[in-house]
Enzyme design. Structure first.
Site, PDB file in Angstrom:
ATOM      1  N   ASN A  10      41.779  -7.063 -14.951  1.00 50.37           N
ATOM      2  CA  ASN A  10      40.978  -5.866 -14.702  1.00 50.37           C
ATOM      3  C   ASN A  10      39.703  -6.326 -13.994  1.00 50.37           C
ATOM      4  O   ASN A  10      38.821  -6.890 -14.626  1.00 50.37           O
ATOM      5  CB  ASN A  10      40.663  -5.179 -16.038  1.00 50.37           C
ATOM      6  CG  ASN A  10      39.708  -4.004 -15.881  1.00 50.37           C
ATOM      7  OD1 ASN A  10      39.389  -3.598 -14.756  1.00 50.37           O
ATOM      8  ND2 ASN A  10      39.246  -3.455 -16.995  1.00 50.37           N
ATOM      9  N   TRP A  11      39.663  -6.079 -12.701  1.00 48.39           N
ATOM     10  CA  TRP A  11      38.525  -6.581 -11.918  1.00 48.39           C
ATOM     11  C   TRP A  11      37.260  -5.746 -12.128  1.00 48.39           C
ATOM     12  O   TRP A  11      36.187  -6.116 -11.642  1.00 48.39           O
ATOM     13  CB  TRP A  11      38.882  -6.607 -10.425  1.00 48.39           C
ATOM     14  CG  TRP A  11      39.905  -7.643 -10.054  1.00 48.39           C
ATOM     15  CD1 TRP A  11      40.512  -8.551 -10.887  1.00 48.39           C
ATOM     16  CD2 TRP A  11      40.436  -7.897  -8.741  1.00 48.39           C
ATOM     17  NE1 TRP A  11      41.378  -9.340 -10.185  1.00 48.39           N
ATOM     18  CE2 TRP A  11      41.359  -8.970  -8.853  1.00 48.39           C
ATOM     19  CE3 TRP A  11      40.227  -7.326  -7.487  1.00 48.39           C
ATOM     20  CZ2 TRP A  11      42.056  -9.471  -7.753  1.00 48.39           C
ATOM     21  CZ3 TRP A  11      40.930  -7.828  -6.395  1.00 48.39           C
ATOM     22  CH2 TRP A  11      41.832  -8.898  -6.538  1.00 48.39           C
ATOM     23  N   LYS A  12      37.383  -4.595 -12.771  1.00 49.45           N
ATOM     24  CA  LYS A  12      36.240  -3.702 -13.009  1.00 49.45           C
ATOM     25  C   LYS A  12      35.508  -3.415 -11.680  1.00 49.45           C
ATOM     26  O   LYS A  12      36.148  -3.407 -10.632  1.00 49.45           O
ATOM     27  CB  LYS A  12      35.322  -4.287 -14.089  1.00 49.45           C
ATOM     28  CG  LYS A  12      36.120  -4.636 -15.370  1.00 49.45           C
ATOM     29  CD  LYS A  12      35.285  -4.945 -16.568  1.00 49.45           C
ATOM     30  CE  LYS A  12      36.191  -5.256 -17.768  1.00 49.45           C
ATOM     31  NZ  LYS A  12      35.448  -5.531 -18.983  1.00 49.45           N
ATOM     32  N   HIS A 103      40.098   2.899 -20.856  1.00 49.79           N
ATOM     33  CA  HIS A 103      39.326   1.678 -21.116  1.00 49.79           C
ATOM     34  C   HIS A 103      38.038   2.053 -21.862  1.00 49.79           C
ATOM     35  O   HIS A 103      37.454   3.112 -21.611  1.00 49.79           O
ATOM     36  CB  HIS A 103      38.993   0.975 -19.792  1.00 49.79           C
ATOM     37  CG  HIS A 103      38.454  -0.405 -20.004  1.00 49.79           C
ATOM     38  ND1 HIS A 103      37.147  -0.635 -20.369  1.00 49.79           N
ATOM     39  CD2 HIS A 103      39.052  -1.620 -19.940  1.00 49.79           C
ATOM     40  CE1 HIS A 103      36.967  -1.947 -20.512  1.00 49.79           C
ATOM     41  NE2 HIS A 103      38.112  -2.563 -20.262  1.00 49.79           N
ATOM     42  N   GLU A 105      35.100   1.149 -21.520  1.00 48.02           N
ATOM     43  CA  GLU A 105      33.948   1.421 -20.645  1.00 48.02           C
ATOM     44  C   GLU A 105      34.014   2.838 -20.100  1.00 48.02           C
ATOM     45  O   GLU A 105      32.986   3.503 -19.916  1.00 48.02           O
ATOM     46  CB  GLU A 105      33.897   0.376 -19.515  1.00 48.02           C
ATOM     47  CG  GLU A 105      33.463  -0.985 -20.062  1.00 48.02           C
ATOM     48  CD  GLU A 105      34.043  -2.183 -19.336  1.00 48.02           C
ATOM     49  OE1 GLU A 105      34.555  -2.030 -18.215  1.00 48.02           O
ATOM     50  OE2 GLU A 105      33.994  -3.293 -19.917  1.00 48.02           O
ATOM     51  N   GLU A 175      41.870  -3.666 -27.173  1.00 48.12           N
ATOM     52  CA  GLU A 175      40.631  -4.305 -26.751  1.00 48.12           C
ATOM     53  C   GLU A 175      39.512  -3.954 -27.729  1.00 48.12           C
ATOM     54  O   GLU A 175      38.885  -2.891 -27.602  1.00 48.12           O
ATOM     55  CB  GLU A 175      40.241  -3.832 -25.341  1.00 48.12           C
ATOM     56  CG  GLU A 175      41.269  -4.143 -24.278  1.00 48.12           C
ATOM     57  CD  GLU A 175      40.644  -4.243 -22.892  1.00 48.12           C
ATOM     58  OE1 GLU A 175      40.970  -5.204 -22.190  1.00 48.12           O
ATOM     59  OE2 GLU A 175      39.816  -3.384 -22.523  1.00 48.12           O
ATOM     60  N   GLY A 181      33.574  -8.828 -22.860  1.00 43.91           N
ATOM     61  CA  GLY A 181      32.458  -9.381 -22.092  1.00 43.91           C
ATOM     62  C   GLY A 181      31.390 -10.041 -22.945  1.00 43.91           C
ATOM     63  O   GLY A 181      30.298 -10.333 -22.462  1.00 43.91           O
ATOM     64  N   SER A 221      37.387 -11.059 -23.929  1.00 45.53           N
ATOM     65  CA  SER A 221      37.019 -12.478 -23.835  1.00 45.53           C
ATOM     66  C   SER A 221      38.220 -13.411 -23.972  1.00 45.53           C
ATOM     67  O   SER A 221      38.128 -14.472 -24.581  1.00 45.53           O
ATOM     68  CB  SER A 221      35.936 -12.821 -24.860  1.00 45.53           C
ATOM     69  OG  SER A 221      34.763 -12.062 -24.608  1.00 45.53           O
ATOM     70  N   GLY A 242      39.281  -9.512 -18.221  1.00 49.03           N
ATOM     71  CA  GLY A 242      38.152  -9.072 -17.409  1.00 49.03           C
ATOM     72  C   GLY A 242      37.559 -10.244 -16.644  1.00 49.03           C
ATOM     73  O   GLY A 242      38.073 -10.676 -15.616  1.00 49.03           O
ATOM     74  N   GLY A 243      36.479 -10.792 -17.169  1.00 50.21           N
ATOM     75  CA  GLY A 243      35.721 -11.847 -16.483  1.00 50.21           C
ATOM     76  C   GLY A 243      36.575 -12.987 -15.951  1.00 50.21           C
ATOM     77  O   GLY A 243      36.409 -13.407 -14.796  1.00 50.21           O
TER      78      GLY A 243
END
Ligand code: 13P
Length: 259
Positions: A10-12, A103, A105, A175, A181, A221, A242-243
């Site tokens: 997920n590149w956000k 998600h 977010e 999640e 994150g 994470s 993510g990251g």
């Protein structure tokens, strides 16, 4: 039943077109030849067709991070006067096979609810786009001992009234919000406990065969250093990253941990 592991990035809200192209150029040779793990990247809407062109003919699939749908007079709406929105039909038309829905977010900053996710999932099914449906508890909910209750409400409402054959092809991403994150990861045991609960709920709603077919990803994470032990749990069928998905080396290491 053995489920094929599924690792999605997920590149956000990250990466310009040039950066996205460079990441795929770095990533694709690192994962070429891996056939027993499904791999996907989920860029911004704007980069979907460009990235889609780059991953065509590789073992990397394409997903979006959201899609918009509403139900009007019992009909799912895939186009119209909804400025700034993009429908599942459009995401599919851009070449994506997957879309992340619900998600945390989007729930936190954009008012996404379990009810709106349910409508979106149905609109995805209408155009044969497969959803990755995110659920997860906040730190406050975990600390007050309501994790199971929160997850149950999310799963029951998001998947309410859906056809079992389509649910079987869908993915759930667990999640925990406090792990996204933050560098804090759920222990493999903590994650497995919730993954087992999600599968049991799906079994109750759709029968054991459907529940056994659904891939349940862990997200929060996940890194090269912790992926293997998480992926070794019986009900952890992949990761939503993510990251670490923004670095070809890290993302490919996580994929290799799923092989
Ligand atoms: P991180 O891997 O950066 O914690 O993000 C997880 C996530 O939100 C994936 O959807």
């Amino acid at each position: 039943m053995s489920r094929i592991k599924f690792i999605a990035g997920n590149w956000k809200e990250n990466l310009t077109l040039a950066e996205a192209k460079a990441l795929i150029a770095d990533l694709s040779p690192l994962v070429a030849g891996i056939s027993n793990v499904e791999i996907a990247v989920c860029p911004t809407f704007l980069a979907l067709t460009t990235v889609g062109g780059k991953v065509a003919g590789t073992n990397i699939q394409l997903g979006a991070q959201n899609a918009h749908a509403v139900e009007v007079d019992g009909k799912l709406v895939q186009s119209g006067a909804y400025t700034g929105e993009v429908s599942p039909a459009m995401v599919k038309d851009a070449g994506a096979q997957w879309v992340i829905l619900g998600h945390s977010e989007r729930r936190q900053y954009f008012g996404e609810t379990d009810e709106s996710v349910n409508v979106k999932i149905r609109a995805c099914y209408e155009v044969a786009l497969k959803p990755i449906v995110c659920v997860g508890e906040t730190l406050e909910e975990r600390e007050s001992g309501t994790t199971a209750k929160v997850i149950e409400k999310q799963v029951r409402t998001c998947f309410k009234g859906l056809p079992a054959d389509k649910v079987a092809e869908s993915v759930v991403a667990y999640e925990p919000v406090w792990a996204i994150g933050t560098g804090k990861t759920a222990t493999p045991e903590m994650a497995q406990e919730v993954h087992g609960l999600i599968r049991a709920l799906l079994a109750e709603m759709f029968g054991p065969e459907t529940a056994n077919a659904v891939r349940i990803q862990y997200g929060g994470s996940m890194k090269p250093g912790n992926a293997k032990e998480l992926l070794a749990q019986p009900d952890i069928d992949g990761g939503l990253i993510g990251g670490a998905a923004l670095k070809a080396a890290d993302f490919s290491e996580i994929i290799k941990a799923a092989v």
